[in-house]
Design a protein around this motif. Structure first.
Motif, PDB file in Angstrom:
ATOM      1  N   ILE A  93       0.851  -1.207   0.000  1.00 20.30           N
ATOM      2  CA  ILE A  93       0.000   0.000   0.000  1.00 20.30           C
ATOM      3  C   ILE A  93       0.884   1.254   0.000  1.00 20.30           C
ATOM      4  CG2 ILE A  93      -1.717   1.331   1.301  1.00 20.30           C
ATOM      5  CD1 ILE A  93      -2.596  -1.449   2.530  1.00 20.30           C
ATOM      6  N   ASN A  94       1.851   1.303   0.913  1.00 20.08           N
ATOM      7  CA  ASN A  94       2.665   2.519   1.031  1.00 20.08           C
ATOM      8  C   ASN A  94       3.542   2.739  -0.199  1.00 20.08           C
ATOM      9  OD1 ASN A  94       1.528   3.102   3.449  1.00 20.08           O
ATOM     10  ND2 ASN A  94       3.388   2.878   4.669  1.00 20.08           N
ATOM     11  N   ASN A  95       4.065   1.667  -0.766  1.00 17.54           N
ATOM     12  CA  ASN A  95       4.888   1.816  -1.969  1.00 17.54           C
ATOM     13  C   ASN A  95       4.075   2.445  -3.099  1.00 17.54           C
ATOM     14  OD1 ASN A  95       7.132   1.412  -3.758  1.00 17.54           O
ATOM     15  ND2 ASN A  95       6.109  -0.422  -4.550  1.00 17.54           N
ATOM     16  N   GLU A 126      -6.896  -0.681   6.470  1.00 16.13           N
ATOM     17  CA  GLU A 126      -8.202  -0.361   5.859  1.00 16.13           C
ATOM     18  C   GLU A 126      -8.327   1.162   5.676  1.00 16.13           C
ATOM     19  OE1 GLU A 126      -7.685  -2.503   8.278  1.00 16.13           O
ATOM     20  OE2 GLU A 126      -8.759  -4.359   7.779  1.00 16.13           O
ATOM     21  N   GLY A 127      -7.841   1.912   6.674  1.00 19.06           N
ATOM     22  CA  GLY A 127      -7.845   3.380   6.572  1.00 19.06           C
ATOM     23  C   GLY A 127      -6.966   3.855   5.421  1.00 19.06           C
ATOM     24  N   TYR A 128      -5.778   3.265   5.303  1.00 21.54           N
ATOM     25  CA  TYR A 128      -4.842   3.670   4.243  1.00 21.54           C
ATOM     26  C   TYR A 128      -5.474   3.397   2.862  1.00 21.54           C
ATOM     27  CZ  TYR A 128      -0.892   3.604   7.691  1.00 21.54           C
ATOM     28  OH  TYR A 128      -0.040   3.826   8.750  1.00 21.54           O
ATOM     29  N   ILE A 129      -6.121   2.214   2.756  1.00 23.14           N
ATOM     30  CA  ILE A 129      -6.732   1.830   1.471  1.00 23.14           C
ATOM     31  C   ILE A 129      -7.894   2.774   1.140  1.00 23.14           C
ATOM     32  CG2 ILE A 129      -8.081   0.012   0.309  1.00 23.14           C
ATOM     33  CD1 ILE A 129      -6.312  -2.045   1.864  1.00 23.14           C
ATOM     34  N   GLU A 130      -8.657   3.142   2.169  1.00 14.90           N
ATOM     35  CA  GLU A 130      -9.774   4.070   1.918  1.00 14.90           C
ATOM     36  C   GLU A 130      -9.253   5.396   1.345  1.00 14.90           C
ATOM     37  OE1 GLU A 130     -12.634   4.775   5.123  1.00 14.90           O
ATOM     38  OE2 GLU A 130     -13.214   6.691   4.170  1.00 14.90           O
ATOM     39  N   VAL A 131      -8.165   5.906   1.921  1.00 10.98           N
ATOM     40  CA  VAL A 131      -7.600   7.166   1.412  1.00 10.98           C
ATOM     41  C   VAL A 131      -7.134   6.968  -0.034  1.00 10.98           C
ATOM     42  CG1 VAL A 131      -5.765   8.883   1.667  1.00 10.98           C
ATOM     43  CG2 VAL A 131      -6.880   7.936   3.700  1.00 10.98           C
ATOM     44  N   ALA A 132      -6.399   5.875  -0.274  1.00  4.11           N
ATOM     45  CA  ALA A 132      -5.871   5.610  -1.625  1.00  4.11           C
ATOM     46  C   ALA A 132      -7.012   5.585  -2.640  1.00  4.11           C
ATOM     47  CB  ALA A 132      -5.113   4.289  -1.632  1.00  4.11           C
ATOM     48  N   GLU A 133      -8.069   4.879  -2.305  1.00  3.01           N
ATOM     49  CA  GLU A 133      -9.190   4.774  -3.251  1.00  3.01           C
ATOM     50  C   GLU A 133      -9.873   6.115  -3.459  1.00  3.01           C
ATOM     51  OE1 GLU A 133     -11.381   1.444  -1.692  1.00  3.01           O
ATOM     52  OE2 GLU A 133     -10.077  -0.002  -2.766  1.00  3.01           O
ATOM     53  N   ARG A 134     -10.030   6.877  -2.378  1.00  2.00           N
ATOM     54  CA  ARG A 134     -10.695   8.180  -2.519  1.00  2.00           C
ATOM     55  C   ARG A 134      -9.843   9.165  -3.319  1.00  2.00           C
ATOM     56  NH1 ARG A 134     -13.416   9.417   3.304  1.00  2.00           N
ATOM     57  NH2 ARG A 134     -13.800  11.446   2.332  1.00  2.00           N
TER      58      ARG A 134
END
Ligand code: ADP
Ligand code: UDP
Length: 239
Positions: free
Chosen positions: A49-51, A223-231
């Motif tokens: 996710i971070n990469n 899950e929080g990180y993924i939500e930001v990425a998707e948004r």
């Protein structure tokens, strides 16, 4: 491009040489830590996710005229970047008060900071990253006067670009930390920009979507990180 010798193992990433001395490979691991490494755990997929999060942001910054070390994504959890001579200085900009600012100044989390504030910290786990200033940086040789000015200017530019990006996605960029290094006589943005090194809140609910979920044991960290990425419009490869 392949992994050469391991050059450095940090708390969350490993840096490898490549066959080109001007480039290094960054492997984003799943490790996460708090308390300057006091507590370390693995969070599944955090490295990937971070990469990919960082690649998206660094490319956007480059499109907006901010030079970064990012060269290319090599795999879901690896990137190729320019090899920088890193300064041990951390640059923090805050749009809203949180974390150490609240503890230090006794202000409420969420207080609007206008204009945005700027702080330097020394990257040193044993000393718990003490706050420093331009004078100390110059005297101790952590960066020159000119380099200090360059880091400050670029950090504020990053804030202008990213504050808008996050706001357009209904998110608040409360604060973030950047690291810079030297390349061809200039200070270039290095390290990473990901939810590990910034604070991101939902603009309506103020739900935390960054590493504070881990620090404050709120659960749902990746899950929080993924939500930001998707948004923000990213498509993550987590296969
Ligand atoms: P830490 O050192 O804080 O535990 P990481 O696990 O994130 O952190 O390790 C990454 C290390 O790589 C950091 O020390 C960072 O300063 C360094 N680094 C980041 N980008 C580059 C680069 N382009 N060239 C050389 N070193 C880099
Ligand atoms: N930060 C970071 N690495 C550090 C220290 C801070 O990425 O070693 C980030 C942190 O995630 C936050 C911002 O910098 O987004 C400001 O951190 P603060 O000074 O409030 O410290 P904290 O309370 O997070 O330790």
């Amino acid at each position: 491009m392949q992994r050469g010798k391991l050059l450095y193992t940090g708390k969350a990433k490993s840096i490898y040489a490549t066959d080109d001395p001007s480039l290094v490979l960054i492997h984003y691991r799943d490790d996460t830590s708090v308390g300057d490494g006091a507590r370390i755990e693995q969070l599944e997929n955090k490295g990937k996710i971070n990469n990919q999060f960082n690649a998206f942001i660094m490319q956007l910054l480059q499109e907006n005229g901010i030079e970064t070390h990012f060269v290319e994504l090599l795999s879901a959890e690896e990137s190729i970047v320019k090899h920088l001579d890193m300064s041990p200085v951390e640059c923090v900009v805050r749009n809203l008060a949180a974390g150490s600012m609240c503890r230090r100044l006794g202000v409420e989390e969420g207080l609007k900071l206008e204009p945005a504030t700027f702080e330097f910290f020394l990257k040193n786990d044993e000393l718990h990253d003490p706050m420093i200033n331009d004078s100390l940086i110059e005297t101790f040789g952590w960066a020159s006067k000119q380099e200090v000015a360059e880091m400050k200017e670029q950090t504020f530019k990053v804030n202008d670009v990213l504050k808008k990006l996050f706001a357009d996605a209904g998110l608040i960029l409360a604060d973030f930390k950047l690291e810079f290094g030297r390349s061809e006589g200039k200070m270039v943005l290095g390290d990473e920009f990901s939810p590990d090194g910034c604070r991101i809140w939902d603009a309506k609910t103020l739900k935390k979507l960054d590493k504070d979920r881990y620090r404050q044991q709120l659960g749902g960290v990746t899950e929080g990180y993924i939500e930001v990425a998707e948004r923000l419009g990213m498509t993550l490869d987590l296969s």
